[in-house]
Design an enzyme around this catalytic site. Structure first.
Site, PDB file in Angstrom:
ATOM      1  N   HIS A 228      57.487  85.047  18.274  1.00  0.00           N
ATOM      2  CA  HIS A 228      57.971  84.579  19.427  1.00  0.00           C
ATOM      3  C   HIS A 228      57.561  83.126  19.992  1.00  0.00           C
ATOM      4  CE1 HIS A 228      60.982  84.236  22.431  1.00  0.00           C
ATOM      5  NE2 HIS A 228      60.230  84.011  23.288  1.00  0.00           N
ATOM      6  N   TYR A 232      58.424  78.232  20.717  1.00  0.00           N
ATOM      7  CA  TYR A 232      57.719  77.321  21.602  1.00  0.00           C
ATOM      8  C   TYR A 232      57.124  76.027  21.018  1.00  0.00           C
ATOM      9  CZ  TYR A 232      59.712  80.527  24.854  1.00  0.00           C
ATOM     10  OH  TYR A 232      60.488  81.421  25.407  1.00  0.00           O
ATOM     11  N   HIS A 379      72.356  83.228  18.587  1.00  0.00           N
ATOM     12  CA  HIS A 379      71.363  82.898  19.522  1.00  0.00           C
ATOM     13  C   HIS A 379      70.477  81.825  19.120  1.00  0.00           C
ATOM     14  CE1 HIS A 379      68.440  82.610  22.590  1.00  0.00           C
ATOM     15  NE2 HIS A 379      67.525  83.078  21.750  1.00  0.00           N
ATOM     16  N   PHE A 380      69.740  81.976  18.047  1.00  0.00           N
ATOM     17  CA  PHE A 380      68.664  81.101  17.661  1.00  0.00           C
ATOM     18  C   PHE A 380      69.284  79.933  16.695  1.00  0.00           C
ATOM     19  CE2 PHE A 380      67.886  84.278  13.910  1.00  0.00           C
ATOM     20  CZ  PHE A 380      68.508  83.389  13.015  1.00  0.00           C
ATOM     21  N   HIS A 381      70.441  79.670  16.304  1.00  0.00           N
ATOM     22  CA  HIS A 381      71.031  78.629  15.868  1.00  0.00           C
ATOM     23  C   HIS A 381      71.369  77.709  17.060  1.00  0.00           C
ATOM     24  CE1 HIS A 381      71.271  80.316  11.827  1.00  0.00           C
ATOM     25  NE2 HIS A 381      71.381  79.197  11.361  1.00  0.00           N
ATOM     26  N   ARG A 442      72.820  91.098  11.218  1.00  0.00           N
ATOM     27  CA  ARG A 442      72.470  89.933  10.768  1.00  0.00           C
ATOM     28  C   ARG A 442      72.036  90.226   9.340  1.00  0.00           C
ATOM     29  NH1 ARG A 442      66.722  88.923  13.741  1.00  0.00           N
ATOM     30  NH2 ARG A 442      66.668  87.151  12.408  1.00  0.00           N
ATOM     31  N   ARG A 443      71.310  89.091   8.644  1.00  0.00           N
ATOM     32  CA  ARG A 443      70.577  89.390   7.460  1.00  0.00           C
ATOM     33  C   ARG A 443      71.249  90.162   6.480  1.00  0.00           C
ATOM     34  NH1 ARG A 443      64.229  89.932   9.054  1.00  0.00           N
ATOM     35  NH2 ARG A 443      63.990  87.600   9.235  1.00  0.00           N
TER      36      ARG A 443
END
Lengths: 576, 170
Positions: A228, A232, A379-381, A442-443
């Site tokens: 995680h 950042y 979300h992470f795209h 996903r995946r």
């Protein structure tokens, strides 16, 4: 007017190398992204579905680690030297860390690509997360370890240069960009320790056969201890660019320097003790530990919410300097034809949407619905795939001339490129989020199942597939436009007179308004370490106590690497 | 340090929002009773599942009035039960799943519902759900588990009371 390359020619050469390495990774990663959207939706399947996961591993590693970290290493070197107005202490050391990062990446790439090539007895089809007992070739772990050590040396280079500056300027406040580089570096040392231990102590010896088995829950927890915070590591340089460059290209000043420092201190303190929120659904971890991670995660919203305020306020200030008026009318006064501004502004807008889906993910009990679904990919795209990637591409249109002395070939193509990315990501991410809500995983190479269908709350699966394919294709087109623009720019001649001065935004409320304690990095580091110990000592202790340091095992997979790709398909083969 | 009045307001509103989020999650856990998958079950030897009376013969078991326990082995690339024959439970009952893995990390996830847990070798995931009217659900693995990951699926059938029979009673 001085450009960066005139003031720091030696550093400019290193930054060019980090950027070009990042761009090669971006090109391959984007191509493999296109292959994936076509494969998943069954529009066109170029490879076997079993090989899809090698493509996915390469896409994830090259974009999430190689592209981002090489680029940010260049950005940090630029920000540090520019704001200290001083070169690095010894540029040979700078080349050394760059070389180590490239070497590590190349070593890890051999088995990652080897998995795709018949006749090469190596593979690393373990995805970006490499959860044991999935096992990669030792070169994958070795390359990863060297790459991380390279980033540590880069951090040491920045600290070393700062300390040299400090001796020359004992009484000055740390310039804001340097402050951001230093807090990020300290945070990175703290958080990357987890994956370093997982790889060096457990996974590498295990892949070499020195250890018989590892504790899958332990290595997984150590991965997320880093997994995680690493987001950042991508976001903090992005925020730095929003704080120090965006106000400048918008025509104004940064709203508040002290608040920017507060934000980066909060990231240093809170980024690491949150990783367990990726493990809300893991058996073997007590609910209380998950609750603590949830609370920390929610408080980590604070620096992002503060950033939203400061960035919008700074941009509004810029617009009013340019003659903008009214409650919202000032928006029209912004330099929307400038790809640097528009790219960063659209990236910021997307990040707001990402913040909302992130709040859902952080909600421990709602997470049941979306955990490991396509929602997460959506979300992470938006985060790394747009807030970070689009900002990096937009900023390239400003930084590339600084480090090469060559103007951008076409700013109009640049503008079309950033807008294409935004449109493509809107389509793709929307479809991914909605697919995830109906349970699409996903995946997976083939989210089409024999005995049941997914039923979206509204719309159809065909419509969602179309969103993914059209969006993904636009994103690929955008990446091609970007790389093409960079390439043609590099073939052009130098023209230093057309390039703006190398500088960053001044602040309306400057460093002198902030208390000195903000710059006490030792204090913040000590508190950050304490918070990590408080959050992680008990869960990691409990995991080791339950399963043992090296137990309870599970079977390494692929089991036998004889043909290069030992893929065992078939039901009921391993019924215990 | 001078902070602009609007920024103070924004800061205060942000903190309120964060506290509300934490409050809503806490309510979900305490009020609505949504428990997390946790460490309640002991560890298990993934190489010796056949010596464990729950997983040697994975099955559905009635443990009380309208209460059922389901023991599932999730392996490459199947759910047992689930893949070879559907998991069946009667309508409007309370079902607790116990899932473990003999090989790598998987998940046990019922799309369209919030029944979703990771399955880690050496650990037993337990999760209790309430099922409603009769309906046929799918089961998928949503954690990458190897080259045949996309073939790993199963079925979960909630059947009318009068159509339900336990395997043992057949």
């Amino acid at each position: 007017m001085t450009t960066y390359i005139e003031r720091f020619p030696a550093e400019a050469r290193v930054i060019r190398s980090t950027f070009f390495t990042a761009f090669i990774a971006l090109g391959i990663g984007a191509l493999f992204g296109l292959l994936q959207v076509l494969h998943r939706t069954d529009v066109h399947r170029l490879v076997d579905s079993a090989d899809y996961y090698h493509i996915l591993t390469i896409h994830g590693v090259l974009l999430a680690l190689t592209f981002t970290i090489f680029f940010l290493a260049g950005v940090f070197t630029w920000g540090l030297t520019t704001s200290l107005d001083r070169g690095v202490v010894d540029v040979r050391f700078t080349w050394a860390w760059y070389g180590l990062m490239v070497g590590g990446t190349a070593l890890a790439a051999i088995p990652m690509f080897g998995g795709l090539i018949d006749g090469i007895d190596m593979s690393a089809g373990v995805l970006f997360t490499f959860y044991a007992p999935l096992q990669a070739h030792p070169l994958f772990y070795l390359g990863l370890a060297l790459f991380i050590i390279g980033t540590w040396l880069a951090g040491a280079d920045w600290i070393w240069t700062y300390l040299a500056w400090r001796r020359e300027n004992p009484d000055e406040r740390i310039p804001l960009p340097t402050f951001m580089v230093l807090t990020t570096t300290l945070f990175w040392y703290l958080s990357s320790l987890g994956v370093a231990i997982a790889v060096v102590v457990f996974l590498l010896p295990w892949s070499l056969g020195l250890l018989e088995q590892v504790n899958p829950l332990l290595t997984r927890t150590l991965f997320w201890y880093f997994g995680h915070p690493v987001v950042y590591f991508w976001l903090m340089p992005t925020y730095m660019l929003w704080y120090v460059l965006l106000p400048k290209v918008a025509g104004g000043k940064l709203f508040s320097d002290p608040l920017a420092r507060v934000v980066f201190v909060l990231f240093l303190l809170l980024s690491t003790p949150t990783g367990i929120h990726h493990q809300y659904l893991d058996p073997g971890i007590a609910e209380g530990f998950k609750f603590i991670a949830m609370t920390n995660t929610m408080f980590l919203l604070l620096p992002s919410l503060l950033t939203a305020f400061t960035v919008v306020a700074s941009v509004e200030h810029g617009a009013r300097q340019r003659g903008g008026t009214g409650y919202l009318g000032w928006l029209g006064a912004l330099p929307w034809r400038d790809p640097v501004f528009t790219g960063m502004a659209l990236a910021g807008l997307m990040f707001a949407a990402a913040g909302f889906s992130g709040m859902v993910n952080a909600g421990m009990n709602i997470n049941y619905l979306v955990h490991n679904t396509f929602w997460i990919v959506g979300h992470f795209h938006l985060t790394v795939g747009t807030a970070v990637a689009l900002t990096f591409m937009a900023v390239t249109y400003w930084l590339l001339p600084q480090i090469t002395g060559k103007p951008i070939w076409s700013r109009s193509v640049g503008l079309a490129q950033v807008v294409t990315w935004f449109v493509g990501m809107t389509l793709m991410s929307n479809a991914m989020h909605r697919g995830g809500l109906s349970g699409v995983p996903r995946r997976t190479a083939e989210p089409q199942y024999e005995n049941f269908d997914f039923t979206p709350a509204f719309g159809t699966m065909a419509e969602l597939d179309a969103g993914v394919v059209i969006g993904g294709s636009l994103l690929f087109l955008s990446a091609v436009l970007f790389l093409g623009n960079v390439f043609v720019s590099l073939t052009g001649g130098k023209d230093l007179t057309s390039i703006p001065e190398n500088a960053y935004a001044e602040a309306l409320s400057g460093a002198e308004d902030g208390p000195l304690i903000l710059d006490n990095l030792k204090l913040w580091l000590v508190i950050a370490v304490l918070l990590v110990v408080l959050t992680y000592a008990l869960p990691i202790g409990a995991i080791i106590d339950r399963g043992g340091l090296l137990g309870p095992g599970g079977s390494p997979y692929p089991l036998v690497v004889e043909s290069g790709r030992a893929i065992s398909i078939g039901l009921g083969e391993v019924v215990a | 340090m001078n902070i602009h009045a609007y920024e103070k307001l924004w800061l205060a509103a942000s903190l309120v929002l964060i506290v509300l989020f934490i409050g809503s999650v806490t309510y979900g856990a305490v009020g609505a009773g949504i428990a997390m998958v946790d460490d309640a079950e002991g560890v298990i030897d993934p190489d010796a599942l056949d010596e464990d009376d729950r997983f040697a013969d994975p099955r559905v078991e009635e443990v009380g009035e309208n209460e059922y326990e389901v023991y599932v082995v999730a392996g490459q690339f199947f759910f047992d039960p689930g893949t070879f024959e559907p998991i069946e439970v009667p309508e409007h009952s309370q079902v607790t799943f116990y899932v473990t893995s003999p090989d790598v990390i998987h998940s046990f996830s019922i799309p369209g519902t919030n029944a979703n847990t990771m399955v880690i070798p050496g650990e037993v995931a337990s999760m209790t759900v309430e099922v409603g009217d009769p309906q046929e659900y799918g089961i998928v693995c949503n954690e990458f588990c190897g080259g045949g990951h996309h073939d790993m699926e199963g079925e979960f059938h909630v059947v009318p009371e009068d159509e339900f029979t336990l395997e043992a009673d057949e």
